[in-house]
Design a protein around this motif. Structure first.
Motif, PDB file in Angstrom:
ATOM      1  N   UNK A   1       0.839  -1.191   0.000  1.00  0.00           N
ATOM      2  CA  UNK A   1       0.000   0.000   0.000  1.00  0.00           C
ATOM      3  C   UNK A   1       0.877   1.247   0.000  1.00  0.00           C
ATOM      4  N   UNK A   2       0.449   2.250  -0.731  1.00  0.00           N
ATOM      5  CA  UNK A   2       1.216   3.498  -0.847  1.00  0.00           C
ATOM      6  C   UNK A   2       0.354   4.652  -0.360  1.00  0.00           C
ATOM      7  N   UNK A   3       0.857   5.400   0.626  1.00  0.00           N
ATOM      8  CA  UNK A   3       0.109   6.520   1.184  1.00  0.00           C
ATOM      9  C   UNK A   3       0.833   7.853   1.034  1.00  0.00           C
ATOM     10  N   UNK A   4       2.123   7.822   0.780  1.00  0.00           N
ATOM     11  CA  UNK A   4       2.894   9.050   0.668  1.00  0.00           C
ATOM     12  C   UNK A   4       4.143   8.786  -0.161  1.00  0.00           C
ATOM     13  N   UNK A   5       4.906   9.805  -0.414  1.00  0.00           N
ATOM     14  CA  UNK A   5       6.125   9.666  -1.212  1.00  0.00           C
ATOM     15  C   UNK A   5       7.206   8.967  -0.395  1.00  0.00           C
TER      16      UNK A   5
ATOM     17  N   UNK B   1      -8.909  13.572   9.992  1.00  0.00           N
ATOM     18  CA  UNK B   1      -8.327  13.584   8.657  1.00  0.00           C
ATOM     19  C   UNK B   1      -8.197  12.152   8.149  1.00  0.00           C
ATOM     20  N   UNK B   2      -8.464  11.961   6.878  1.00  0.00           N
ATOM     21  CA  UNK B   2      -8.268  10.663   6.252  1.00  0.00           C
ATOM     22  C   UNK B   2      -7.144  10.739   5.237  1.00  0.00           C
ATOM     23  N   UNK B   3      -6.384   9.673   5.114  1.00  0.00           N
ATOM     24  CA  UNK B   3      -5.340   9.568   4.101  1.00  0.00           C
ATOM     25  C   UNK B   3      -5.662   8.334   3.266  1.00  0.00           C
ATOM     26  N   UNK B   4      -5.771   8.511   1.944  1.00  0.00           N
ATOM     27  CA  UNK B   4      -6.192   7.401   1.098  1.00  0.00           C
ATOM     28  C   UNK B   4      -5.000   6.748   0.407  1.00  0.00           C
ATOM     29  N   UNK B   5      -5.179   5.478   0.091  1.00  0.00           N
ATOM     30  CA  UNK B   5      -4.110   4.672  -0.511  1.00  0.00           C
ATOM     31  C   UNK B   5      -4.086   4.882  -2.023  1.00  0.00           C
ATOM     32  N   UNK B   6      -2.881   5.012  -2.588  1.00  0.00           N
ATOM     33  CA  UNK B   6      -2.737   5.383  -3.997  1.00  0.00           C
ATOM     34  C   UNK B   6      -3.152   4.279  -4.973  1.00  0.00           C
ATOM     35  N   UNK B   7      -2.656   3.075  -4.772  1.00  0.00           N
ATOM     36  CA  UNK B   7      -2.861   2.016  -5.764  1.00  0.00           C
ATOM     37  C   UNK B   7      -4.327   1.645  -5.944  1.00  0.00           C
ATOM     38  N   UNK B   8      -5.131   1.856  -4.912  1.00  0.00           N
ATOM     39  CA  UNK B   8      -6.545   1.502  -4.979  1.00  0.00           C
ATOM     40  C   UNK B   8      -7.428   2.722  -5.243  1.00  0.00           C
ATOM     41  N   UNK B   9      -6.815   3.850  -5.567  1.00  0.00           N
ATOM     42  CA  UNK B   9      -7.562   5.083  -5.830  1.00  0.00           C
ATOM     43  C   UNK B   9      -7.353   5.531  -7.268  1.00  0.00           C
ATOM     44  N   UNK B  10      -8.295   6.291  -7.782  1.00  0.00           N
ATOM     45  CA  UNK B  10      -8.127   6.851  -9.121  1.00  0.00           C
ATOM     46  C   UNK B  10      -8.805   8.222  -9.186  1.00  0.00           C
ATOM     47  N   UNK B  11      -8.221   9.159  -9.930  1.00  0.00           N
ATOM     48  CA  UNK B  11      -8.799  10.499 -10.028  1.00  0.00           C
ATOM     49  C   UNK B  11     -10.190  10.455 -10.650  1.00  0.00           C
TER      50      UNK B  11
END
Length: 206
Positions: A24-28, A140-150
């Motif tokens: 899972x990816x949440x930040x750089x 605050x919520x932080x969403x995961x990159x790989x499972x998200x899309x614009x």
């Protein structure tokens, strides 16, 4: 034997790649371990504070990115923290307040949290969100990159996302911590908590 060893090595390499890709990816990610350690020491030393001692970076803050961005725009960061240190943050009226001598603007919001279903996720390409709740509790919520899309285009500097709620991570604010959301931190603000009072007074700098 050498051929079988090569196949075995290839299989291990592919397995490792899949494991990394599945993370899972949440930040750089930090540039390297050296920068990561340097950033942690720098934050702890506190030279960046400019007299602002009321709060420290929340545990979710990407310290390597904080350190890197501070070095790139030191004067701007120093001005922001000096402003925070020299103002009564509970007495500032709602509205936008420019920080003299900089291009920075502090937005003071007297508002309320809302149901998660009505809160939109977002990220910024050009700006950094400095979020500090001086009264009340904001989630605050932080969403995961790989499972998200614009699900939108950047306009003017905000993009929104469809995301997997099961992978989202949520944090509640406290007066002793501030949040920093960099372009790689896709987040949700003003999420309703379990508290009876959803009213908050927050400072947002972008």
């Amino acid at each position: 034997m050498k051929y079988l060893q090569s196949i075995f090595t290839a299989v291990i390499s592919v397995f490792f790649f899949l494991q990394v890709a599945a993370q899972d990816v949440y930040t750089k990610a930090p540039a390297d371990k050296k920068t990561e350690k340097k950033a942690a020491k720098w934050v702890k030393k506190g030279t960046w504070r400019q007299g602002f001692t009321a709060a420290a970076p929340h545990a979710s803050v990407n310290l390597s990115e904080f350190y890197t961005q501070y070095q790139r725009n030191t004067a701007q960061w120093q001005a922001m923290f000096r402003w925070l240190a020299t103002h009564d943050l509970l007495a500032i009226p709602a509205g936008k307040h420019p920080i003299e001598g900089t291009s920075l603007v502090v937005s003071v919001e007297d508002s309320e949290n809302g149901p998660l279903a009505k809160r939109r996720s977002e990220s910024h390409y050009h700006h950094i969100d400095f979020q500090y709740v001086v009264r009340g509790t904001e989630r605050f919520g932080i969403i995961e990159h790989n499972s998200s899309k614009p699900n939108s285009k950047y306009k003017p500097d905000v993009m929104h996302y469809d995301y997997d709620l099961s992978k989202a991570v949520f944090h509640d604010s406290t007066p002793d911590a501030f949040f920093l959301f960099f372009p790689d931190d896709w987040h949700i603000a003003k999420v309703q908590t379990e508290k009876a009072d959803q009213h908050i007074l927050s400072l947002i700098h972008i």
